[in-house]
Design an enzyme around this catalytic site. Sequence first.
Site, PDB file in Angstrom:
ATOM      1  N   VAL A  83      37.797  30.092  38.491  1.00 46.37           N
ATOM      2  CA  VAL A  83      36.383  30.564  38.055  1.00 46.37           C
ATOM      3  C   VAL A  83      35.373  29.806  38.737  1.00 46.37           C
ATOM      4  CG1 VAL A  83      35.050  31.049  36.128  1.00 46.37           C
ATOM      5  CG2 VAL A  83      37.325  31.209  35.753  1.00 46.37           C
ATOM      6  N   GLY A 107      33.214  30.599  43.886  1.00 49.87           N
ATOM      7  CA  GLY A 107      32.166  31.233  44.767  1.00 49.87           C
ATOM      8  C   GLY A 107      32.671  32.500  45.472  1.00 49.87           C
ATOM      9  N   LYS A 108      33.664  33.354  44.833  1.00 52.90           N
ATOM     10  CA  LYS A 108      34.185  34.314  45.528  1.00 52.90           C
ATOM     11  C   LYS A 108      33.146  35.495  45.577  1.00 52.90           C
ATOM     12  CE  LYS A 108      37.244  34.683  42.071  1.00 52.90           C
ATOM     13  NZ  LYS A 108      36.871  33.621  41.410  1.00 52.90           N
ATOM     14  N   ASN A 168      35.094  25.816  49.681  1.00 51.95           N
ATOM     15  CA  ASN A 168      33.426  26.201  49.577  1.00 51.95           C
ATOM     16  C   ASN A 168      32.910  25.209  48.914  1.00 51.95           C
ATOM     17  OD1 ASN A 168      31.651  28.098  49.739  1.00 51.95           O
ATOM     18  ND2 ASN A 168      32.007  28.896  47.386  1.00 51.95           N
ATOM     19  N   LYS A 169      31.518  25.321  49.189  1.00 52.30           N
ATOM     20  CA  LYS A 169      30.590  24.458  48.250  1.00 52.30           C
ATOM     21  C   LYS A 169      30.565  23.141  49.131  1.00 52.30           C
ATOM     22  CE  LYS A 169      30.765  26.798  43.910  1.00 52.30           C
ATOM     23  NZ  LYS A 169      30.834  26.981  42.416  1.00 52.30           N
ATOM     24  N   ASP A 220      28.439  21.856  50.840  1.00 49.97           N
ATOM     25  CA  ASP A 220      27.300  21.347  51.004  1.00 49.97           C
ATOM     26  C   ASP A 220      26.936  20.486  49.714  1.00 49.97           C
ATOM     27  OD1 ASP A 220      27.441  23.740  49.458  1.00 49.97           O
ATOM     28  OD2 ASP A 220      25.159  23.458  48.993  1.00 49.97           O
ATOM     29  N   SER A 247      62.095  51.027   3.845  1.00 44.66           N
ATOM     30  CA  SER A 247      63.031  50.467   2.958  1.00 44.66           C
ATOM     31  C   SER A 247      62.871  50.773   1.286  1.00 44.66           C
ATOM     32  CB  SER A 247      63.203  48.876   2.923  1.00 44.66           C
ATOM     33  OG  SER A 247      64.095  48.381   2.120  1.00 44.66           O
ATOM     34  N   SER A 292      64.152  52.207  11.349  1.00 45.69           N
ATOM     35  CA  SER A 292      63.547  52.520  12.919  1.00 45.69           C
ATOM     36  C   SER A 292      62.257  52.837  12.844  1.00 45.69           C
ATOM     37  CB  SER A 292      64.417  53.768  13.220  1.00 45.69           C
ATOM     38  OG  SER A 292      64.212  54.745  12.261  1.00 45.69           O
TER      39      SER A 292
END
Length: 633
Positions: free
Chosen positions: A33, A36-37, A165-166, A168, A469, A541
């Site tokens: 998360v 930066g996608k 990424n990032k 900078d 039951s 069942s």
Amino acid sequence: MVHSSNLIADDIEQYLERHATKSMLRFITCGSVDDGKSTLIGRLLYESKLVFEDQLSALESDSKKVGTQGEGLDFALLVDGLAAEREQGITIDVAYRYFTTERRKFVVADTPGHEQYTRNMVTGASTADLAVILVDARKGVLTQTRRHSYLVSLLGIRHVVLAVNKLDLVDYSQEVFEQIVDEYTGFAAEIGLASVVPIPMSAYMGDNLTERSPNTPWYRGPSLIEHLETVEIDDDLRTGPFRMPVQWVNRPDLDFRGFSGQVVGGTVRPGDRVRVLPSGTESTVERIVAMDGDLDEAVAGRSVTITLADEIDISRGDVLAAADALPGVADQFEAQLVWMGEHEMLPERPYVCQIGTMTVQARITRPKYKVNVNTLEQTATVALALNEIGVCNISFDRPVPFDAYADNRDTGGFILIDRLTNTTVGAGMIAHSLRRSDNIHWQAVDVNAESRAVLNGHRPQVLWFTGLSGSGKSTIANELERQLHASGCHTYLLDGDNVRHGLNRDLGFTEADRVENIRRVTEVARLMADAGLIVLASFISPFRAERDAARELIGEDRFCEVFVDTPIDVAESRDPKGLYKKARRGDLTNFTGIDSPYESPENPALRVDTTVTTPAEAAVQVVEKLRSRGVIA
């Protein structure tokens, strides 16, 4: 603004022809998360001049309202389309975007970073050729980085870009970049990712996206777009054996019969010998027909209609394959499975399976282990929960043509669908067939169910009594068997409590054990019906899926569902075994009606209201139902 080219103004037809012949690369962006996608994709669209002026105006406005970059443009908003994504600043769904450069066309999938949306990431990666895995330079390789990398390897993506990424925000530090690369490549080697290209970048600032940045003079590699334009995509599918799952039998008139579908492997030409699977019938390709006329050949990725020299029985789901390089045909496999369902996977529960263009019924017979993607540790398990990954044995209700997923994604991959909700709950990748699938065959016998029915004087039938039951199932079944026995019918009563003393004594009352309990009883009831008996199966069942599976296995004409409909307050007031009292005290867990659900039949063959009907009267109603079905005279 749009993508610019001198050819647009000079020769539009030449431009369109050049654009049509460009190769296409499908890739995904993934990672943890806030790595930066979405910003990366948005910046690529912006730098490729594929943002229209009205979109740019909207981006400027949205950046001021919900952006995360202060006064600057928030390029992530070009991709984050859902309101929840914009509010939270994260990607939830898979977002697809299309762009082009002078050299190549691209389809990019922006996949979620949160672990809870792993299933969405799998969807986006299933058709990708390359993965861009982003790592925040400040945080390094995280858990979700490893998870997504493992999934990328699992899904057969062979090309990976490690986008640090990032940069900078760490002063474009070469040391930080190299530390992250060293850590990641060590993990990548463990999971089989051999082709990893690391690129230092700042998606927001545009460093090393479309051209090399002066801020990283120590980096000598390509920019991201340069690598995406030039990476050589494996052509294994085109050079591999021919495969085409039949999607549609094309009969426009009496004189034409062709088989339509997409070629998912190899090349096919008129005159090639092909075999139809699973039937095994051979023929020769006569024509390959497309929208623009007959073709000399069709390669992987092309959708065509094929006509054969011989009249052969072929239907949707069959596979046309090269006669000299056949896929396997089996009904039991070992497969890797990514579980996507909100409810955990239950062994032996029936699911609908889609493999290629074929739809079959499937059961996960035995989970072998699940994988801890952080440590790659294999842990024993009996089920898989949401987003967990495991290796399982799975069986289909009929043989299907297949290749190992590593050889062909289309013929080796499948999805599992919940029978009741119709939601996709799992994605699987076939590793290999099980030897038992090839070595165990059905033995033909001379005395069949019909001949036994003649001898018995009545048709076989499974009367399936279901209810809470204490509803009176066993009492009614016992009274019914007494009446049928007195009239000369051959019967057997399978009671829920009785089978747990022997056949199912190893099972408890968890949801998984209840599924297995009914599966075993169904198999026994089917064998008894094949022996010509009228079988009375008395079981709570509680799950509709297992009762429906019993109906399918035994056969609609031999299965009669009797719903013993008793309100829970009435059943609890009877409480012949004291079970409700134990459940109320907390001494008995997973008790149907108290802390475990009961799913009432929607369309039972017979509904018995025990608040107004005695067991003897209920037995008479069932006898009349048997007569109406032609089971007894």
